[in-house]
Enzyme design. Sequence first.
Site, PDB file in Angstrom:
ATOM      1  N   GLU A 113       0.821  -1.219   0.000  1.00 23.76           N
ATOM      2  CA  GLU A 113       0.000   0.000   0.000  1.00 23.76           C
ATOM      3  C   GLU A 113       0.853   1.267   0.000  1.00 23.76           C
ATOM      4  O   GLU A 113       0.432   2.318  -0.439  1.00 23.76           O
ATOM      5  CB  GLU A 113      -0.926  -0.037   1.232  1.00 23.76           C
ATOM      6  CG  GLU A 113      -2.089   0.907   1.170  1.00 23.76           C
ATOM      7  CD  GLU A 113      -2.958   0.704  -0.073  1.00 23.76           C
ATOM      8  OE1 GLU A 113      -3.283   1.719  -0.712  1.00 23.76           O
ATOM      9  OE2 GLU A 113      -3.272  -0.458  -0.414  1.00 23.76           O
ATOM     10  N   ARG A 150      21.797   2.902 -20.952  1.00 23.40           N
ATOM     11  CA  ARG A 150      22.032   3.017 -22.404  1.00 23.40           C
ATOM     12  C   ARG A 150      22.726   4.322 -22.790  1.00 23.40           C
ATOM     13  O   ARG A 150      23.275   4.442 -23.873  1.00 23.40           O
ATOM     14  CB  ARG A 150      20.733   2.812 -23.198  1.00 23.40           C
ATOM     15  CG  ARG A 150      19.724   3.903 -23.051  1.00 23.40           C
ATOM     16  CD  ARG A 150      18.426   3.546 -23.762  1.00 23.40           C
ATOM     17  NE  ARG A 150      18.490   3.728 -25.211  1.00 23.40           N
ATOM     18  CZ  ARG A 150      18.428   4.910 -25.826  1.00 23.40           C
ATOM     19  NH1 ARG A 150      18.324   6.014 -25.130  1.00 23.40           N
ATOM     20  NH2 ARG A 150      18.474   4.977 -27.142  1.00 23.40           N
ATOM     21  N   ASP A 164      17.551  10.200 -30.499  1.00 23.46           N
ATOM     22  CA  ASP A 164      16.422   9.625 -29.762  1.00 23.46           C
ATOM     23  C   ASP A 164      15.217  10.562 -29.748  1.00 23.46           C
ATOM     24  O   ASP A 164      15.377  11.775 -29.723  1.00 23.46           O
ATOM     25  CB  ASP A 164      16.795   9.423 -28.285  1.00 23.46           C
ATOM     26  CG  ASP A 164      17.640   8.200 -28.060  1.00 23.46           C
ATOM     27  OD1 ASP A 164      17.700   7.343 -28.950  1.00 23.46           O
ATOM     28  OD2 ASP A 164      18.245   8.125 -26.967  1.00 23.46           O
TER      29      ASP A 164
END
Length: 221
Positions: A113, A150, A164
């Site tokens: 929770e 990366r 990208d």
Amino acid sequence: MKIDILTIFPNMFTNIFTESIISSAQKKGIVEINIHDFRKFSNDPHHKVDFPPFGGGRGMVLTPQPIFDCVLSLKKEDSYVILLTPDGIQYKQKMAYDLSKKKHLILICGHYEGFDERIRTLADLELSIGDYVLTGGEYAAMVVADSIIRLLPGVIKEESHLNDSFNNNLLDYPEYTKPRVYNNMEVPEVLLSGDHKKIAEYRLNESIKRTKERRPDLLDR
Ligand code: ADE
């Protein structure tokens, strides 16, 4: 770079970092990833890590002691501690670049929770990977670690991530490969022209067009 990930479900990470680019980054010694089961740090006789919330309410809440002890056993001067939580600030590519400059990251995965509010005092940064709730911070830690690794020098060619999506607040342009025609769908002529200036122009225009259509919010930034 060293990345330490704290979780009570270490097996979730078994095959995540053992394939492809992240695996070879580890083999090359560019990144070291360690998974820590913080249950092992619990002082509770039954190694419990969670209890019902004070004041009543749903579910179980992670207790501070095991996470504090685990983090403090790993933390050095150059460590940067990140807590993965849906109420953190939203993770963006720019942060991946900034975090890729750090020497040592400690990622804490919440579960159940929630976690005791005092655990937040350990964190230099609280991150959410999006406006949805996962069963645990483990998935978010995988996403954050992957997107940072990366970018580390030597993992993939720098040109690859300069193009990208999200760099310069633009989505990536469309890419094509063989065959020239597939099911009546043709590769745009300009890409076959060999004219590098025209190709660069075409790609930039396609990036802008795609961003306008799909993510106009990026262009407003
Ligand atoms: N834990 C649960 N949901 C999450 C989210 N969206 N981002 C980060 N950690 C989480």
